[in-house]
Design an enzyme around this catalytic site. Structure first.
Site, PDB file in Angstrom:
ATOM      1  N   ASP A  41       0.820  -1.204   0.000  1.00 44.88           N
ATOM      2  CA  ASP A  41       0.000   0.000   0.000  1.00 44.88           C
ATOM      3  C   ASP A  41       0.858   1.260   0.000  1.00 44.88           C
ATOM      4  O   ASP A  41       2.021   1.243   0.419  1.00 44.88           O
ATOM      5  CB  ASP A  41      -0.907   0.021   1.236  1.00 44.88           C
ATOM      6  CG  ASP A  41      -2.244  -0.652   0.982  1.00 44.88           C
ATOM      7  OD1 ASP A  41      -2.514  -1.011  -0.172  1.00 44.88           O
ATOM      8  OD2 ASP A  41      -3.009  -0.824   1.944  1.00 44.88           O
ATOM      9  N   LYS A  63      -3.391   2.775  -2.365  1.00 45.83           N
ATOM     10  CA  LYS A  63      -4.765   2.951  -1.909  1.00 45.83           C
ATOM     11  C   LYS A  63      -4.778   4.138  -0.961  1.00 45.83           C
ATOM     12  O   LYS A  63      -4.418   4.018   0.201  1.00 45.83           O
ATOM     13  CB  LYS A  63      -5.294   1.708  -1.182  1.00 45.83           C
ATOM     14  CG  LYS A  63      -5.298   0.427  -1.993  1.00 45.83           C
ATOM     15  CD  LYS A  63      -6.258   0.465  -3.170  1.00 45.83           C
ATOM     16  CE  LYS A  63      -7.677   0.473  -2.745  1.00 45.83           C
ATOM     17  NZ  LYS A  63      -8.610   0.420  -3.891  1.00 45.83           N
ATOM     18  N   MET A 180      -9.533   9.133   7.917  1.00 40.71           N
ATOM     19  CA  MET A 180      -9.921   9.637   6.589  1.00 40.71           C
ATOM     20  C   MET A 180     -11.026  10.694   6.687  1.00 40.71           C
ATOM     21  O   MET A 180     -11.962  10.709   5.892  1.00 40.71           O
ATOM     22  CB  MET A 180     -10.373   8.466   5.697  1.00 40.71           C
ATOM     23  CG  MET A 180      -9.265   7.463   5.427  1.00 40.71           C
ATOM     24  SD  MET A 180      -9.843   5.934   4.638  1.00 40.71           S
ATOM     25  CE  MET A 180     -10.563   5.056   6.058  1.00 40.71           C
TER      26      MET A 180
END
Length: 263
Positions: A41, A63, A180
């Site tokens: 990642d 990602k 996030m």
């Protein structure tokens, strides 16, 4: 005439933690070193990738919210194909595979293809973030529990009911750890203010555990303004709750502030 089938490979989902290589578990290090193929990642640090064997094939499958990402279906196909070719596959994920790492989705697809999966946990960014500030996620006086929640809903999903969560957090004394959430921080802030006081302490920690870590301590009423003023962006964790009072009261010692780059 029959042909011998190739020896099947194996697959392990490995949590790379928040970024500091010294926070890896011993089991994670051994798995990385033994891998013949690593699917890595974006948020995994170069120092951790460097632990792989020189002969390992390293495939970067980024990602990250708000950036161009490798499609999840393509990653899963790569994993299945490599295992079927006999490789020892490690899917290397930032944080923990089972905390907003899509590990559950990948396990389901691999098992559907007849592949058993091993999972090695990593320290999740939410825990590393508050630890770097010297405060806990739970506290007998200030927080009776903790909620890990994403601020990024998938397309077509209404996402978190922030008002209901705020009311529950206030009445049950819960710490909220929001992953996030920077891109939608203004909306999240407005909704949380429907159930939490404006003076509720908030910490924003960017790139937790890395030398480039930055952080700010503020209140819920000033969350969006603080993000803009200090230029804090992704990847960041937003922690909301009274456990942050310890940072508000004492701040960091001057030497710690310089070391962590406190703003």
């Amino acid at each position: 005439m029959t042909h011998a089938l190739s020896q099947p490979g194996q697959c392990t989902l490995v949590g790379a933690g928040p970024g500091d290589p010294e926070l890896l578990t011993l089991k994670a290090v051994k798995a990385i070193q033994a891998a013949t193929v690593l699917l890595v990642d974006d948020l995994v640090s170069d120092d951790i990738v460097a632990l792989a064997a020189p002969t390992a094939r390293i495939v970067h499958v980024g990602k990250r919210g708000g950036c161009k990402s490798t499609p999840q279906a393509f990653i899963e196909k790569l994993m299945i194909a490599a295992v079927q070719d006999g490789d020892n596959v490690v899917r290397l994920k930032g944080g923990d595979p089972f905390i907003f790492g899509r590990g559950g989705e990948e396990v389901e697809h691999l098992r559907a293809a007849g592949i058993e999966v091993r999972v090695i946990n990593g320290i999740t960014a939410g825990l590393a973030a508050v630890t770097s500030l010297g405060v806990p996620l739970t506290h007998r006086e200030h927080a009776h529990g903790v909620v890990f929640v994403t601020g990024h809903a998938k397309p077509g999903d209404h996402g978190t009911d922030w008002r209901a969560l705020a009311a529950t957090a206030h009445s049950a004394k819960l710490t909220l750890v929001i992953y996030m959430g920077v891109s939608d921080a203004q909306h999240i802030q407005a909704e949380l203010l429907q159930g939490l006081p404006g003076q509720t302490p908030v910490a924003i920690v960017q790139r937790a555990s890395l030398p480039s870590q930055r952080q700010a301590v503020t209140t819920l009423a000033e969350l969006s303004e603080t993000l803009q003023r200090e230029g804090l962006g992704s990847p960041s964790v937003i922690v909301v709750g009274d456990v942050i009072q310890g940072v508000q009261a004492a701040r960091l010692a001057p030497s710690e502030a310089r070391r962590h780059g406190t703003v």
